[in-house]
Motif scaffolding. Structure first.
Motif, PDB file in Angstrom:
ATOM      1  N   PRO A 560       0.830  -1.218   0.000  1.00 47.71           N
ATOM      2  CA  PRO A 560       0.000   0.000   0.000  1.00 47.71           C
ATOM      3  C   PRO A 560       0.858   1.259   0.000  1.00 47.71           C
ATOM      4  N   GLY A 561       0.489   2.193  -0.849  1.00 46.48           N
ATOM      5  CA  GLY A 561       1.210   3.457  -0.901  1.00 46.48           C
ATOM      6  C   GLY A 561       2.462   3.439  -1.743  1.00 46.48           C
ATOM      7  N   MET A 562       2.831   2.280  -2.301  1.00 45.03           N
ATOM      8  CA  MET A 562       4.018   2.174  -3.145  1.00 45.03           C
ATOM      9  C   MET A 562       3.624   1.839  -4.573  1.00 45.03           C
ATOM     10  N   LEU A 563       4.344   2.417  -5.524  1.00 46.91           N
ATOM     11  CA  LEU A 563       4.128   2.149  -6.939  1.00 46.91           C
ATOM     12  C   LEU A 563       5.461   1.887  -7.612  1.00 46.91           C
ATOM     13  N   SER A 564       5.440   1.059  -8.643  1.00 51.67           N
ATOM     14  CA  SER A 564       6.641   0.760  -9.414  1.00 51.67           C
ATOM     15  C   SER A 564       6.390   1.084 -10.881  1.00 51.67           C
ATOM     16  N   PHE A 565       7.428   1.593 -11.551  1.00 49.44           N
ATOM     17  CA  PHE A 565       7.288   2.081 -12.925  1.00 49.44           C
ATOM     18  C   PHE A 565       8.468   1.652 -13.780  1.00 49.44           C
ATOM     19  N   THR A 566       8.241   1.716 -15.082  1.00 46.32           N
ATOM     20  CA  THR A 566       9.318   1.656 -16.059  1.00 46.32           C
ATOM     21  C   THR A 566       9.122   2.813 -17.031  1.00 46.32           C
ATOM     22  N   ARG A 567      10.223   3.306 -17.560  1.00 44.69           N
ATOM     23  CA  ARG A 567      10.119   4.461 -18.459  1.00 44.69           C
ATOM     24  C   ARG A 567       9.924   3.985 -19.889  1.00 44.69           C
ATOM     25  N   VAL A 568       8.977   4.596 -20.579  1.00 46.04           N
ATOM     26  CA  VAL A 568       8.665   4.218 -21.952  1.00 46.04           C
ATOM     27  C   VAL A 568       8.789   5.447 -22.838  1.00 46.04           C
ATOM     28  N   PRO A 569       9.110   5.252 -24.122  1.00 50.10           N
ATOM     29  CA  PRO A 569       9.227   6.414 -25.019  1.00 50.10           C
ATOM     30  C   PRO A 569       7.855   6.987 -25.353  1.00 50.10           C
ATOM     31  N   LEU A 570       7.811   8.285 -25.565  1.00 46.15           N
ATOM     32  CA  LEU A 570       6.593   8.916 -26.046  1.00 46.15           C
ATOM     33  C   LEU A 570       6.315   8.483 -27.481  1.00 46.15           C
ATOM     34  N   ARG A 571       5.054   8.522 -27.857  1.00 51.94           N
ATOM     35  CA  ARG A 571       4.676   8.251 -29.231  1.00 51.94           C
ATOM     36  C   ARG A 571       5.069   9.442 -30.111  1.00 51.94           C
ATOM     37  N   PRO A 572       5.224   9.230 -31.405  1.00 52.61           N
ATOM     38  CA  PRO A 572       5.620  10.357 -32.276  1.00 52.61           C
ATOM     39  C   PRO A 572       4.686  11.549 -32.186  1.00 52.61           C
ATOM     40  N   GLN A 573       3.385  11.298 -31.954  1.00 49.21           N
ATOM     41  CA  GLN A 573       2.419  12.403 -31.935  1.00 49.21           C
ATOM     42  C   GLN A 573       2.306  13.095 -30.584  1.00 49.21           C
ATOM     43  N   ASP A 574       3.019  12.598 -29.558  1.00 50.23           N
ATOM     44  CA  ASP A 574       2.878  13.152 -28.209  1.00 50.23           C
ATOM     45  C   ASP A 574       3.735  14.390 -28.014  1.00 50.23           C
ATOM     46  N   GLU A 575       3.153  15.393 -27.353  1.00 51.65           N
ATOM     47  CA  GLU A 575       3.935  16.550 -26.938  1.00 51.65           C
ATOM     48  C   GLU A 575       4.896  16.148 -25.825  1.00 51.65           C
ATOM     49  N   ALA A 576       6.045  16.769 -25.810  1.00 47.71           N
ATOM     50  CA  ALA A 576       7.031  16.506 -24.763  1.00 47.71           C
ATOM     51  C   ALA A 576       7.364  17.816 -24.053  1.00 47.71           C
ATOM     52  N   PRO A 577       7.679  17.764 -22.743  1.00 46.79           N
ATOM     53  CA  PRO A 577       7.630  16.556 -21.904  1.00 46.79           C
ATOM     54  C   PRO A 577       6.189  16.220 -21.515  1.00 46.79           C
ATOM     55  N   GLN A 578       5.966  14.952 -21.182  1.00 50.29           N
ATOM     56  CA  GLN A 578       4.655  14.500 -20.740  1.00 50.29           C
ATOM     57  C   GLN A 578       4.909  13.330 -19.783  1.00 50.29           C
ATOM     58  N   LEU A 579       5.246  13.687 -18.541  1.00 47.02           N
ATOM     59  CA  LEU A 579       5.745  12.703 -17.589  1.00 47.02           C
ATOM     60  C   LEU A 579       4.769  11.571 -17.336  1.00 47.02           C
ATOM     61  N   LEU A 580       3.474  11.868 -17.388  1.00 52.66           N
ATOM     62  CA  LEU A 580       2.485  10.836 -17.091  1.00 52.66           C
ATOM     63  C   LEU A 580       2.501   9.732 -18.137  1.00 52.66           C
ATOM     64  N   ARG A 581       2.823  10.084 -19.372  1.00 54.19           N
ATOM     65  CA  ARG A 581       2.951   9.066 -20.412  1.00 54.19           C
ATOM     66  C   ARG A 581       4.303   8.355 -20.340  1.00 54.19           C
ATOM     67  N   GLU A 582       5.323   9.055 -19.868  1.00 50.83           N
ATOM     68  CA  GLU A 582       6.672   8.487 -19.884  1.00 50.83           C
ATOM     69  C   GLU A 582       6.883   7.425 -18.811  1.00 50.83           C
ATOM     70  N   TRP A 583       6.120   7.505 -17.717  1.00 53.82           N
ATOM     71  CA  TRP A 583       6.309   6.568 -16.615  1.00 53.82           C
ATOM     72  C   TRP A 583       5.100   5.652 -16.527  1.00 53.82           C
ATOM     73  N   SER A 584       5.312   4.394 -16.879  1.00 56.19           N
ATOM     74  CA  SER A 584       4.225   3.426 -17.010  1.00 56.19           C
ATOM     75  C   SER A 584       4.383   2.306 -15.981  1.00 56.19           C
ATOM     76  N   ASP A 585       3.238   1.783 -15.530  1.00 56.83           N
ATOM     77  CA  ASP A 585       3.283   0.612 -14.650  1.00 56.83           C
ATOM     78  C   ASP A 585       2.995  -0.675 -15.423  1.00 56.83           C
ATOM     79  N   ALA A 586       3.184  -0.651 -16.740  1.00 56.37           N
ATOM     80  CA  ALA A 586       2.970  -1.844 -17.561  1.00 56.37           C
ATOM     81  C   ALA A 586       3.863  -2.980 -17.060  1.00 56.37           C
TER      82      ALA A 586
END
Length: 743
Positions: A560-586
């Motif tokens: 509880p209260g902990m999250l784990s992430f991996t960093r993923v590249p933005l899609r070509p159409q995505d504006e940068a920076p966009q941290l919420l898209r860059e850090w995924s829990d996939a």
């Protein structure tokens, strides 16, 4: 034919999720409510008639601890229990049951309101009545109320009353929004029809109707994703009408959408490109799901800046988190991508001033017709967000009715206090309820989760990309060690970030960096050397930099209260920076990287009485030690108090992205973090504990117990007898009220 008059404290027009939540909220606060819907079923675009999935601030899991609470949360949790496979008809019954459970609501289905009586000059309008025709029953009903809520989506009631509104896109100059067009126009988002398919196990032919469009003559096969097994909202891009009038051209839009749906099915069945021999059409929608029409003007117009900048409004009453999600005017015929999306760094606030009319004194609104620019509407329009706005508007209307004031005159502090008491979706505010006796109690417990330790590796996680982990810091972060493999002698590079805002779960402000030598070897505990004591408790986001020679370990045990992430590249159409898209829990949802830390007070018993009912800069709940076989949480008062009502708020894991239909299947029917069996006890004069209330087989978050008579005691205790699967007991809040208070 019959003429009738119906008189209520307030009338809610529109039976989508905004109207449903508004009606339930007001009814629970004692107002009599007419809920008027022009369709035979409730739910609006989410109903079995249209079948759009209910999305909101979670953004399909991109935002964290962002699932809506309050009434919308109740509906999602109950639907998960009853309807984990996402049957649209079962969802209809969940919604209908919730409305029928409220004795103060009178429901009028199949009732189309098209007449409005209003008076006063243009800048001081007031609605005196609205009149609807109940189809099939030949009943013409005049609804008289002190207050009216336009939850119609299209905004017809307010428009007929003379409430100021807009249709289309504002110019970039008006609000300085980067995504607004240079020149204002009447372009809107289009409407959609959906379809369901079924594999019947034997060959099924398909003869297309004459009106089916040959989609090979359009850009659809090249520009949109078509799959034989996809259903429903997978085809959200079947959209048309943005360049038309989505209300007055509704029939034309429906026919065009039908032609494309049957053309797509012809393409799937008869082009030879798909494995669809045994498939058939099971359902095709006939009521276009509208996205946009009128937007009313309130005392504040929400803009792109408020969303991306996460403006902290003093009068916040709800939150959103879906991306700003705008579609090309040509819809399914556009040659560009079907959607242009931009996320803030986390959820954002919506102020009360967006929910009442600037010029119609007794009109509130909720849903996609609130006071927002076209660009901001691109985020607020999704249904779970609309539902939270409904609860806020309905609560405000009930306060108006109780105090005899207009929506503009509502005491915002009282409104927020009431919303928090009702467990509504308000972020970053601690409840300051003078009626809650628990605020003056001292909290204690049999145990607490006193350190973060995840030491059961289930999967090796190579650092081919940056890894991230979020954990609470209360009061300090010390002794952070990671379980690491090293293929060769190398260095582990870690960075510590402050997410800055309590609702953000991304790395924003760099606090410190550490580089630690790591010798070759497997499953080594490596001390990062990070040490941080912020001014106030908050979350930390730790980035572990990619290294081809290093690997972490992931555990299947959620913390509880902990999250784990991996960093993923933005899609070509995505504006940068966009941290919420860059850090995924996939691949990391409900999992934790293996780690150890020093002591924490993030799960102390006092968190259950700190006023917060949602995670915000920390989990804000008591969690027992996993080894505690008989966990309990108690409240002690210095002098005996008299109690008539006890409320528990349990942990329904608002990080879990629940959905009403078929986008994904959550693997459990009841949230494991909820207490299943529990009892509430009071301390008697003789020092013994006496059972006051309790429950078994619980599946809900908010539990309300009224004592048979006034209960005089100096202590209460909540004993957790069993959870629904979690290894520890979780309690978000305990509240206690004197007799006749807190209801």
């Amino acid at each position: 034919m019959r003429n009738e008059t119906a008189t209520h404290d307030l009338t809610v027009i529109g039976g989508g999720l905004a109207g449903i939540n508004a009606a339930i909220a007001a009814a629970r606060l004692g107002s009599t409510v007419a809920l008027v819907n022009n369709r035979p079923v409730l739910g609006g675009n989410s109903s079995s008639e249209v079948r759009v999935w209910v999305v909101g601030a979670t953004g399909h899991g991109k935002n964290h601890y962002a699932r809506e609470g309050g009434i919308m949360g109740e509906l999602l949790v109950e639907n998960q229990y009853r309807n984990p496979d996402g049957n649209p008809y079962y969802w209809d019954t969940v919604v209908l049951d919730a409305v029928r459970a409220e004795p103060n609501i009178t429901l009028y289905l199949n009732t189309d309101v098209r007449e409005v009586e209003a008076e006063g000059p243009e800048d001081e309008r007031r609605i005196t009545s609205v009149t609807g025709w109940m189809m099939g029953s030949e009943r013409r009903i005049r609804f008289e109320s002190a207050l009216y809520l336009d939850c119609t989506g299209d905004g017809l009631i307010g428009a007929l009353a003379g409430a100021r509104h807009r249709i289309g896109r504002e110019s970039r100059e008006e609000y300085g929004e980067p995504w607004a067009p240079e020149t204002a126009d009447d372009i809107t988002l289009g409407s959609t029809l959906l379809f369901y398919t079924k594999d019947v196990g034997h060959p099924v032919k398909y003869v297309p109707p004459a009106f089916a469009k040959d989609i090979t003559t359009t850009s659809i096969p090249e520009r949109r994703i078509i799959k034989a097994g996809d259903n429903g909202c997978a085809y959200w891009w079947i959209e048309f009408g943005g360049e038309l009038d989505t209300v007055h051209d509704n029939e034309r839009i429906r026919d065009e959408l039908w032609s494309v749906i049957y053309g797509i099915w012809d393409h799937i069945k008869n082009s030879g490109r798909f494995d669809a021999e045994t498939m058939t059409l099971e359902w095709v929608g006939s009521v276009p799901g509208k996205r946009e029409y009128r937007r009313f003007l309130g005392d504040h117009v929400l803009t792109q800046h408020d969303i991306i900048g996460q403006t902290e409004f003093a009068d916040r009453v709800a939150f959103g988190g879906w991306s700003i999600d705008l579609h090309p005017p040509q819809g399914m015929y556009a040659t560009e991508a079907g959607a242009k999306q931009r996320y803030a760094d986390g959820t954002y606030h919506i102020p009360y001033r967006c929910l009442y009319s600037v010029n119609t004194a007794n009109l509130l609104f909720a849903g996609r017709d609130i006071s927002a620019s076209h660009v901001a509407f691109g985020s607020t329009r999704v249904m779970a967000t609309c539902a939270t706005l409904g609860q806020a508007a309905g609560t405000a209307a009930a306060l108006c009715a109780a105090h005899g004031v207009s929506p503009r005159e509502v005491d915002v502090a009282e409104l927020q206090r009431t919303l928090l008491r009702e467990d509504a979706s308000v972020l970053g505010l601690a409840a300051d309820d003078p009626a809650d006796l628990a605020r003056t109690a001292r909290a204690g417990a049999s145990s607490e989760l006193a350190a973060l330790s995840v030491e059961t590796p289930a999967e090796r996680w190579p650092l081919t990309a940056d890894a991230g982990l979020l954990l609470p810091v209360d009061p300090s972060l010390t002794g952070l060690s990671l379980l690491v493999d090293a293929e060769a002698d190398t260095e582990l590079v870690v960075e510590l970030f402050d997410p800055e805002l309590g609702q953000n779960y991304v790395p924003r402000k760099l606090v410190g960096t550490a580089t630690v030598p790591v010798p070759a070897g497997s499953k080594q505990w490596v001390d990062t050397g990070l040490d941080w004591t912020p001014d106030t408790p908050r979350n930390a986001f730790v980035v572990v930099r990619a290294d081809p020679d290093l690997a972490l370990y992931a555990s299947d045990a959620p913390t509880p209260g902990m999250l784990s992430f991996t960093r993923v590249p933005l899609r070509p159409q995505d504006e940068a920076p966009q941290l919420l898209r860059e850090w995924s829990d996939a691949g990391l949802l409900r999992r934790s990287y293996c780690l150890r830390t020093g002591p924490t007070r993030a799960y102390a018993p006092g968190k259950a009485v700190d006023g917060y009912a949602r995670p915000h800069g920390g989990p804000h709940m008591w969690v027992s030690s996993p080894g505690d076989d008989a966990p309990w949480l108690r409240l002690d008062w210095p002098e005996p108090v008299e109690i008539g009502r006890i409320e528990l708020l349990l942990d329904d894991d608002v990080n879990e992205d629940l959905i009403n239909l078929h986008h994904h299947r959550t693997p459990f029917d009841t949230l494991p973090t909820l207490l299943r069996d529990y009892r509430i006890e009071s301390l008697g004069d003789d020092g013994s504990w006496q059972r006051v209330a309790g429950g078994t087989d619980n599946r809900r978050r908010r539990l309300v117990h009224t004592t048979p008579g006034p209960l005089r005691t100096s202590a209460l205790r909540v004993v957790a007898e069993a959870t629904n699967g979690a290894p520890s007991a979780h309690v978000v809040a305990v509240r206690a009220y004197r007799p006749e208070q807190g209801a």
